[in-house]
Design a protein around this motif. Structure first.
Motif, PDB file in Angstrom:
ATOM      1  N   GLN A   2       0.859  -1.188   0.000  1.00  0.00           N
ATOM      2  CA  GLN A   2       0.000   0.000   0.000  1.00  0.00           C
ATOM      3  C   GLN A   2       0.897   1.241   0.000  1.00  0.00           C
ATOM      4  N   LEU A   3       0.516   2.199  -0.832  1.00  0.00           N
ATOM      5  CA  LEU A   3       1.325   3.405  -0.992  1.00  0.00           C
ATOM      6  C   LEU A   3       0.465   4.641  -0.766  1.00  0.00           C
ATOM      7  N   GLN A   4       0.990   5.585  -0.016  1.00  0.00           N
ATOM      8  CA  GLN A   4       0.276   6.820   0.278  1.00  0.00           C
ATOM      9  C   GLN A   4       1.185   7.982  -0.042  1.00  0.00           C
ATOM     10  N   ALA A   5       0.859   8.704  -1.109  1.00  0.00           N
ATOM     11  CA  ALA A   5       1.666   9.847  -1.529  1.00  0.00           C
ATOM     12  C   ALA A   5       1.120  11.137  -0.947  1.00  0.00           C
ATOM     13  N   SER A   6       2.016  12.073  -0.703  1.00  0.00           N
ATOM     14  CA  SER A   6       1.616  13.377  -0.173  1.00  0.00           C
ATOM     15  C   SER A   6       2.676  14.406  -0.535  1.00  0.00           C
ATOM     16  N   GLY A   7       2.344  15.687  -0.304  1.00  0.00           N
ATOM     17  CA  GLY A   7       3.321  16.744  -0.482  1.00  0.00           C
ATOM     18  C   GLY A   7       3.109  17.646  -1.677  1.00  0.00           C
TER      19      GLY A   7
END
Length: 120
Positions: A2-7
């Motif tokens: 599971q991948l959670q991108a932010s920024g």
């Protein structure tokens, strides 16, 4: 995986941003992780990828010198430092993981994407 991108966000030309991608799940099986982007009306393109086996990094030729991929192993987080941003960098940025290799078509796990908009 599971991948959670932010920024992502809205910045001006010349500004910098750092994207983050937190990974969980089968992270011990990951061969490589990377960043891709897709601009409106364009195909998705590779930005940068890093091998978790030998730390080898690959960048899109047009982005070398401005973008840097890195990894915090302890935090299981992938980063993309983007400097001197240009309007043509505007896109949705995705982090991805591969259990097989580093070729662009070997990424099977994708984060939700984070929007980067660069105004002139």
């Amino acid at each position: 995986v599971q991948l959670q991108a932010s920024g992502g966000g809205l910045v001006q030309s010349g500004d910098s941003l750092r994207l983050s991608c937190a990974a969980s799940g089968r992270d011990s099986s990951v061969y490589s992780m990377g960043w891709f982007r897709q601009a409106p009306g364009k195909e998705r393109e590779l930005v940068a990828v890093e091998s978790y086996r030998d730390r080898r990094k690959t960048y899109a030729d047009s982005l070398k010198g401005r973008f840097t991929i890195s990894r915090d192993k302890a935090r299981n987080t992938l980063y993309l430092q983007m400097n001197n941003l240009k309007p043509e960098d505007t896109a949705v940025y995705y982090c991805a993981a591969s259990l097989r290799g580093m070729w662009a078509d070997q990424y099977d796990y994708w984060g939700q994407g984070t929007q980067v908009t660069v105004s002139s």
